[in-house]
Design an enzyme around this catalytic site. Sequence first.
Site, mmCIF file in Angstrom:
data_model
loop_
_atom_site.group_PDB
_atom_site.id
_atom_site.type_symbol
_atom_site.label_atom_id
_atom_site.label_comp_id
_atom_site.label_asym_id
_atom_site.label_seq_id
_atom_site.Cartn_x
_atom_site.Cartn_y
_atom_site.Cartn_z
ATOM 1 C CB CYS A 119 33.738 33.853 48.253
ATOM 2 S SG CYS A 119 32.380 34.914 48.708
ATOM 3 N NE ARG A 154 38.021 33.431 44.095
ATOM 4 C CZ ARG A 154 37.683 33.638 42.834
ATOM 5 N NH1 ARG A 154 38.618 33.870 41.945
ATOM 6 N NH2 ARG A 154 36.432 33.585 42.459
ATOM 7 C CD1 TRP A 181 33.253 40.898 47.594
ATOM 8 C CD2 TRP A 181 34.987 41.401 48.897
ATOM 9 N NE1 TRP A 181 33.509 42.235 47.452
ATOM 10 C CE2 TRP A 181 34.559 42.576 48.234
ATOM 11 C CE3 TRP A 181 36.061 41.484 49.788
ATOM 12 C CZ2 TRP A 181 35.174 43.806 48.424
ATOM 13 C CZ3 TRP A 181 36.661 42.709 49.960
ATOM 14 C CH2 TRP A 181 36.236 43.847 49.298
ATOM 15 C CG ASN A 186 32.943 32.467 44.251
ATOM 16 O OD1 ASN A 186 32.487 33.582 44.506
ATOM 17 N ND2 ASN A 186 33.712 32.240 43.209
ATOM 18 N N GLY A 187 29.553 32.771 44.611
ATOM 19 C CA GLY A 187 28.589 33.110 43.561
ATOM 20 C C GLY A 187 27.381 33.779 44.173
ATOM 21 C CD GLU A 231 38.325 56.422 35.852
ATOM 22 O OE1 GLU A 231 38.258 57.438 36.558
ATOM 23 O OE2 GLU A 231 38.835 55.364 36.256
ATOM 24 C CE LYS A 289 42.178 54.473 36.996
ATOM 25 N NZ LYS A 289 40.857 54.488 37.575
ATOM 26 C CE LYS A 311 41.228 49.298 45.104
ATOM 27 N NZ LYS A 311 41.142 49.794 43.724
HETATM 28 C C1 F6R Z 1 41.612 55.981 41.031
HETATM 29 C C2 F6R Z 1 41.016 55.549 42.281
HETATM 30 C C3 F6R Z 1 40.601 56.587 43.258
HETATM 31 C C4 F6R Z 1 39.316 56.159 43.991
HETATM 32 C C5 F6R Z 1 38.977 57.177 45.090
HETATM 33 C C6 F6R Z 1 37.659 56.839 45.765
HETATM 34 O O1 F6R Z 1 41.953 54.906 40.208
HETATM 35 O O2 F6R Z 1 40.890 54.374 42.531
HETATM 36 O O3 F6R Z 1 40.428 57.819 42.650
HETATM 37 O O4 F6R Z 1 38.288 56.086 43.059
HETATM 38 O O5 F6R Z 1 39.989 57.169 46.049
HETATM 39 O O6 F6R Z 1 37.674 55.572 46.327
HETATM 40 P P1 F6R Z 1 36.343 54.865 46.769
HETATM 41 O O7 F6R Z 1 35.561 54.533 45.565
HETATM 42 O O8 F6R Z 1 36.789 53.653 47.526
HETATM 43 O O9 F6R Z 1 35.606 55.833 47.646
#
Ligand code: F6R
Length: 623
Positions: free
Chosen positions: A2, A28, A75, A103-104, A495, A499, A618
């Site tokens: 947070c 945050r 958060w 925060n914590g 993984e 990336k 995201k």
């Molecule tokens: C890759 C990445 C995505 C997510 C995927 C699932 O770096 O971030 O592959 O892992 O879109 O997202 P969540 O975990 O939010 O369901």
Amino acid sequence: MCGIFGCVCKKENVAPLIRKGLKRLEYRGYDSVGEATIKDGKLFIKKDAGKIDEVHKKCNLDDLPGRIGVGHTRWATHGAPSSINAHPQFDCSSPPRFAVVHNGIIDNFAELKKELEEKGHVFKSKTDTEVIAHLIEEHFVQKPQADARKTVAKTGISKLEEAVSKSLSQLDGSYALAAISTYEPDKIVCARNESPLVLGISENGQFFASDIPAFLPLTKNAIFMRNGELAVLKDDSFTIKNISDQRIILREPKLLDWTPEMAEKKGYTHFMLKEIHEQPEALRNTLRLQDKYLDLLTTFLDRAHEVIMVACGTSYHACLAASYMFSKVSYLATHPVIASEFSEQHSRSANIDSTILAVSQSGETADTLAAVETARQRAATILGLTNVVGSTLTRVSRVYIVQQSGPEIGVAATKTFTSQLSVLSQLAIQLAKKRGKISTEEIDLLEDKIQLIPEMVEQIIESQESKVSSLAKKLRDEKCFFFLGRGISVATALEARLKLMELAYVPSIAFPAGESKHGPISLIQEGFPVFFICPPGETRKTLIGNISEMKAREANIITVCEEGDEEIIQLSDDYIEVPRGLPEVLSPITYVVPLQIFAYRMATEKGYSPDMPRNLAKSVTVR
Ligand code: F6R
């Protein structure tokens, strides 16, 4: 994670400063926000669920009066995002006398809450933070004003400071916190243990914050608080003390030369790099999960007839690794399934005896939620692992665990992946205890080793970052990579490949190393770059055979191996070393870290933005 921010100033109306400071800390956490100020011996409070701008639009955070105030952008970890759970949290009095932002995570809040309730304290929120406000209230013995002044003169300690210190001595866990009280409206008492806290010092007043950007436009003089320290801020002075013995600490402010934009990323060029560096802290948070949640979740897993783990992308890779963990440590067979495939594969077979463990950092991924919905309609039990309290996944799960990584801004998952792995391995160990299939010595060893992981990750970042960066420079023009491993390292390889592909746009291939000779090895020619993930353990010996096959065909061999593993190092053209001593079943948590850095550096070498790779979002909320 947070953000906290507050100040005591010489001039009136600090509320807009606090709102703007919190806005700069929104990275945050942003599920709820709140502020409290004091004027004429009275606390003024505004707080609600939502992002800062939304709450400000609804209830104008800027019209809180006074020269002193504290604020918080949240958060959620304990208690869903809501107005009641938003900070500041308060004592029992009506109107309240004490306000606390934090925060914590307070590990022992449940025990403290019980004790305080037995003494008559009435709790309103579901937060761990509220215990701090009640503890301060409990320790703040009211005395007449003149007496109180005498106490300060005699001991140099004000009653608020004394009450905060006594409260801190009862807390287990992490905190950066600040308290204000109408009894002593001239000061803020703040303290730190394991969560970041920095002071901003100026002629116009003093500030505290979780991070520098909060006060950077107001002052460039900063003092970094250390663990076990407390500070008393007044409009014209500050004092720092050691909490345990009240010893005064003299520390000069540092003059910062950061721009506000640099500061938001803590000086890192990208959020992704910052989040890679935050992994030790995020991993430590996962080691604070309360046993009762691990226990409850594993009770469901233990009784399940079949366990299907559903997830997408990186979260799916965490499930794949977990399937090895559950099998090897807890003797439980689980099926990791890519969520978008779940309906095709399991829409008929899932039933009342099925248990679905859905893993989603955001808790909002449409494919994962659709898989969960399909399973729910067939009366399956839904368990969840997520980073976001209040997300859809937490609402649809019978039991869920929140991994407490704090917000991840970079599109590519990094700290949330290693945290998922840490939680899943703790579940596997907890389940092993229930099932009694492995010896207590083995369980104790795993429990000891898991505690070492945050430090190991710290070491990897410190010792390997520049080596990995040089490797990325050297390999930047390669057109394709192989990532190979055996056993649980297949998840690490997948993984690492994801990336690299998503950030540096290099098409790459990952598969179990044993599959090479069933086809893919035909791609190998002189200099073709092949990464091998080589933790010690059952798979190492056979993997050496696989490395030799590739070497015989003149591939460029790059290995990630244990420190000083000479046999592997001898076979490698380049190698990255990881600290010794982690059992293979936990190895993805450390072995993936240099590969995250490699992908990051490959992207920056090629001039791409790792925080915002093209075509990606995201949180993928469409199917
Ligand atoms: C890759 C990445 C995505 C997510 C995927 C699932 O770096 O971030 O592959 O892992 O879109 O997202 P969540 O975990 O939010 O369901």
